[in-house]
Design a protein around this motif. Structure first.
Motif, short mmCIF file in Angstrom:
data_model
loop_
_atom_site.label_atom_id
_atom_site.label_comp_id
_atom_site.label_asym_id
_atom_site.label_seq_id
_atom_site.Cartn_x
_atom_site.Cartn_y
_atom_site.Cartn_z
N MET A 1 36.36 44.67 27.04
CA MET A 1 37.22 43.64 26.52
C MET A 1 36.73 43.21 25.14
O MET A 1 35.55 43.22 24.87
CB MET A 1 37.25 42.44 27.45
CG MET A 1 37.98 42.68 28.72
SD MET A 1 38.13 41.15 29.64
CE MET A 1 38.65 41.84 31.16
N ALA A 15 41.67 31.09 26.52
CA ALA A 15 40.89 32.13 27.19
C ALA A 15 39.97 31.52 28.24
O ALA A 15 39.80 32.09 29.33
CB ALA A 15 40.09 32.93 26.17
N TYR A 18 42.05 30.77 31.27
CA TYR A 18 42.30 32.03 31.97
C TYR A 18 41.08 32.44 32.78
O TYR A 18 41.19 32.82 33.95
CB TYR A 18 42.63 33.16 30.99
CG TYR A 18 44.01 33.17 30.40
CD1 TYR A 18 44.88 32.11 30.52
CD2 TYR A 18 44.45 34.28 29.68
CE1 TYR A 18 46.14 32.14 29.95
CE2 TYR A 18 45.71 34.33 29.11
CZ TYR A 18 46.55 33.26 29.24
OH TYR A 18 47.78 33.30 28.68
N ARG A 19 39.89 32.40 32.16
CA ARG A 19 38.66 32.79 32.85
C ARG A 19 38.45 31.95 34.09
O ARG A 19 38.14 32.47 35.16
CB ARG A 19 37.45 32.65 31.92
CG ARG A 19 37.26 33.77 30.96
CD ARG A 19 35.87 33.72 30.32
NE ARG A 19 35.54 32.41 29.78
CZ ARG A 19 35.79 32.03 28.54
NH1 ARG A 19 36.39 32.84 27.71
NH2 ARG A 19 35.44 30.83 28.13
N VAL A 27 37.36 37.16 28.82
CA VAL A 27 38.77 37.30 28.50
C VAL A 27 38.90 37.25 26.99
O VAL A 27 38.30 36.40 26.34
CB VAL A 27 39.60 36.15 29.12
CG1 VAL A 27 41.04 36.21 28.66
CG2 VAL A 27 39.53 36.19 30.64
N THR A 30 43.55 38.68 23.09
CA THR A 30 44.60 39.69 23.08
C THR A 30 44.96 40.19 24.48
O THR A 30 45.89 40.97 24.62
CB THR A 30 44.18 40.89 22.21
OG1 THR A 30 42.94 41.41 22.72
CG2 THR A 30 44.01 40.48 20.76
N ASP A 31 44.24 39.74 25.51
CA ASP A 31 44.50 40.19 26.88
C ASP A 31 45.78 39.56 27.42
O ASP A 31 46.09 38.40 27.14
CB ASP A 31 43.35 39.80 27.81
CG ASP A 31 42.10 40.62 27.56
OD1 ASP A 31 42.21 41.75 27.03
OD2 ASP A 31 41.00 40.13 27.90
N SER A 32 46.50 40.32 28.20
CA SER A 32 47.71 39.83 28.86
C SER A 32 47.32 39.11 30.15
O SER A 32 46.58 39.66 30.98
CB SER A 32 48.64 41.01 29.19
OG SER A 32 49.63 40.61 30.11
N ASP A 35 48.31 41.19 33.15
CA ASP A 35 47.48 42.39 33.28
C ASP A 35 46.08 42.05 33.81
O ASP A 35 45.42 42.90 34.42
CB ASP A 35 47.35 43.13 31.95
CG ASP A 35 48.63 43.83 31.54
OD1 ASP A 35 49.53 44.00 32.41
OD2 ASP A 35 48.76 44.20 30.36
N LEU A 36 45.64 40.83 33.59
CA LEU A 36 44.33 40.39 34.08
C LEU A 36 44.37 40.04 35.57
O LEU A 36 43.34 39.75 36.17
CB LEU A 36 43.85 39.18 33.29
CG LEU A 36 43.49 39.42 31.83
CD1 LEU A 36 43.23 38.10 31.13
CD2 LEU A 36 42.28 40.34 31.72
#
Length: 53
Positions: A1, A15, A18-19, A27, A30-32, A35-36
């Motif tokens: 990543m 991010a 999200y984490r 994370v 640019t991560d979706s 998708d994660l």
């Protein structure tokens, strides 16, 4: 990543949400989310966390 160290502050905050929500170690901005491993319920949790901070 990819690393998020150079990302703007808002990207780093998102991010981090999200984490925490998805239980991930790393994370990138640019991560979706989906998708994660995110889904609609975890997206609501992210929204709630982000809007309360």
């Amino acid at each position: 990543m990819a690393q998020i160290s150079g990302a703007p502050a808002l990207d780093r905050q998102i991010a981090a949400v999200y984490r925490d929500t998805l239980g991930l170690d790393d994370v990138a901005s640019t991560d979706s989310f989906f998708d994660l491993g995110g889904d609609s319920l975890s997206a609501l949790s992210c929204y709630s966390t982000a809007s309360s901070s």
